[in-house]
Design a protein around this motif. Structure first.
Motif, short mmCIF file in Angstrom:
data_model
loop_
_atom_site.label_atom_id
_atom_site.label_comp_id
_atom_site.label_asym_id
_atom_site.label_seq_id
_atom_site.Cartn_x
_atom_site.Cartn_y
_atom_site.Cartn_z
N PRO A 86 38.10 61.61 43.98
CA PRO A 86 38.62 61.61 45.35
C PRO A 86 37.60 61.03 46.33
N GLY A 87 38.06 60.15 47.19
CA GLY A 87 37.18 59.53 48.17
C GLY A 87 36.50 58.27 47.69
N VAL A 88 36.64 57.96 46.41
CA VAL A 88 36.03 56.74 45.86
C VAL A 88 37.10 55.66 45.78
N PRO A 89 36.85 54.48 46.35
CA PRO A 89 37.87 53.42 46.30
C PRO A 89 38.27 53.11 44.87
N ARG A 90 39.58 52.99 44.67
CA ARG A 90 40.09 52.72 43.33
C ARG A 90 40.29 51.24 43.06
N LEU A 91 40.19 50.41 44.11
CA LEU A 91 40.42 48.98 43.96
C LEU A 91 39.11 48.21 43.99
N THR A 92 38.93 47.32 43.05
CA THR A 92 37.77 46.42 43.05
C THR A 92 38.28 45.01 42.85
N LEU A 93 37.72 44.09 43.60
CA LEU A 93 38.07 42.68 43.49
C LEU A 93 36.91 41.96 42.81
N HIS A 94 37.13 41.57 41.57
CA HIS A 94 36.09 40.87 40.82
C HIS A 94 36.17 39.38 41.13
N VAL A 95 35.09 38.86 41.68
CA VAL A 95 35.03 37.47 42.12
C VAL A 95 34.08 36.72 41.19
N GLY A 96 34.53 35.57 40.70
CA GLY A 96 33.76 34.81 39.74
C GLY A 96 32.59 34.05 40.36
N LEU A 97 31.61 34.79 40.85
CA LEU A 97 30.43 34.19 41.46
C LEU A 97 29.18 34.92 40.96
N PRO A 98 28.04 34.22 40.90
CA PRO A 98 26.80 34.89 40.49
C PRO A 98 26.25 35.79 41.60
N GLN A 148 26.56 33.99 51.32
CA GLN A 148 27.62 34.67 52.05
C GLN A 148 28.83 33.75 52.26
N ALA A 149 28.57 32.48 52.55
CA ALA A 149 29.67 31.53 52.76
C ALA A 149 30.53 31.40 51.50
N GLN A 150 29.90 31.37 50.33
CA GLN A 150 30.65 31.24 49.09
C GLN A 150 31.52 32.48 48.84
N ILE A 151 30.94 33.65 49.10
CA ILE A 151 31.70 34.89 48.89
C ILE A 151 32.85 34.97 49.87
N ARG A 152 32.59 34.65 51.14
CA ARG A 152 33.64 34.70 52.15
C ARG A 152 34.79 33.77 51.80
N GLU A 153 34.47 32.55 51.40
CA GLU A 153 35.53 31.58 51.08
C GLU A 153 36.38 32.05 49.90
N ALA A 154 35.73 32.60 48.87
CA ALA A 154 36.47 33.05 47.70
C ALA A 154 37.38 34.23 48.02
N VAL A 155 36.86 35.19 48.79
CA VAL A 155 37.64 36.39 49.11
C VAL A 155 38.77 36.05 50.08
#
Length: 299
Positions: free
Chosen positions: A166-178, A183-190
């Motif tokens: 309880p209280g722990v997020p159950r959703l994770t978004l796995h992004v194919g980046l090292p 930050q720009a790469q992560i922002r664009e992918a998400v």
């Protein structure tokens, strides 16, 4: 018998006696006239507490100096709008500036309250500015999703874990980046993933509400407007802000139904709200959530 001569008594000076005038001092050389000191420079003007980026005039309302945008408009009365930019005032051409300022003073309490609300909202938005890194959390469909940098993943894949505490997020978004991704790469992918999800969800909800409202949607496009959640045109096209994907489904349904209802009533009359109410009887609650929520700043 010879009389005795009394020695002279020393003179006493009473506190109430006038002192003998002192001897005039020797004549002094004439003193040069005093030169007047230069006047101190005036203090710098107090900068406006609230300043519109296109301000042309300013006024003191209570203890606050407000710089506002002023424009002439074809209207019958003076109008005030307080937005994230500040105060905008529009007035008919026949109304003098003095009358405008009197109206501003009469509305000072309301104007200052709204300006403070906008300032507080801007502060909350700044506090919600996302820092893009492994572990960043974002709202998604009213839930929280954690970004996980995973070079083994292709693209972006959402994982749901029903066994979390309880209280722990159950959703994770796995992004194919090292892990070394910028930050720009992560922002664009998400953001790309969020926009794809937005189109999918919006199309599904439009397919649900369009038949109920008796309208035909000809085209659906995504918007990234900063001030509008959606818009509709008489030709049957609807634009929806992709950032709605951060909200839960009831809020998304309200905006979808709102814009589709405009395909029947291109106004905000009582008849329009009756159309919205026909499919969402409690739409006021969702509208209130939409107005009060501060979304994360993804730029």
């Amino acid at each position: 018998m010879a009389s005795q001569v009394q020695p002279p008594q020393p003179q006493q000076l009473s506190l109430f006696d006038a002192a003998a005038p002192a001897a005039e001092p020797a004549a002094r050389a004439a003193e040069p006239p005093l030169t007047a000191l230069p006047a101190a420079p005036p203090p710098p003007p107090v900068p406006p507490r609230f300043q519109h980026p296109r301000a042309q005039r300013q006024i003191l309302l209570g203890e606050h100096r407000v710089a506002y945008e002023f424009r002439r408009a074809r209207r019958r009365s003076i109008g005030f709008v307080v937005s994230a930019e500040g105060l905008s005032v529009s007035a008919p051409r026949w109304v003098g500036v003095g009358e405008v300022e009197q109206a501003l003073q009469a509305k000072a309490d309301w104007i200052l309250r709204k300006l403070h609300e906008q300032r507080e909202r801007a502060d909350r938005i700044q506090a919600n500015r996302v820092q893009w890194h492994d572990g960043t959390s974002l709202p998604f469909l009213g839930d929280t999703v954690i970004v996980v940098l995973d070079p083994r993943t292709t693209g972006a894949v959402l994982h749901a874990d029903a066994q979390t505490l309880p209280g722990v997020p159950r959703l994770t978004l796995h992004v194919g980046l090292p892990q070394a991704a910028t930050q720009a790469q992560i922002r664009e992918a998400v953001q790309s993933w969020l926009q794809r999800q937005a189109r999918r969800v919006f199309e599904e909800r439009c397919n649900v509400f369009a038949p109920r409202l008796g309208v035909r949607l000809k085209r659906l496009t995504l918007s990234s407007a900063s001030t509008r959640w959606g818009s509709a045109s008489a030709d049957g096209s609807v634009r929806l802000n992709w950032r709605l994907i951060h909200f839960g489904l009831p809020v998304i349904d309200y905006v979808v139904a709102h814009e589709l209802a405009h395909l029947r009533e291109m106004n905000h009359s009582a008849a329009f709200w009756d159309v919205v109410r026909s499919v969402l009887p409690d739409y006021e609650h969702s509208r209130g959530l939409l107005r009060s929520e501060v979304l994360p700043v993804l730029e």
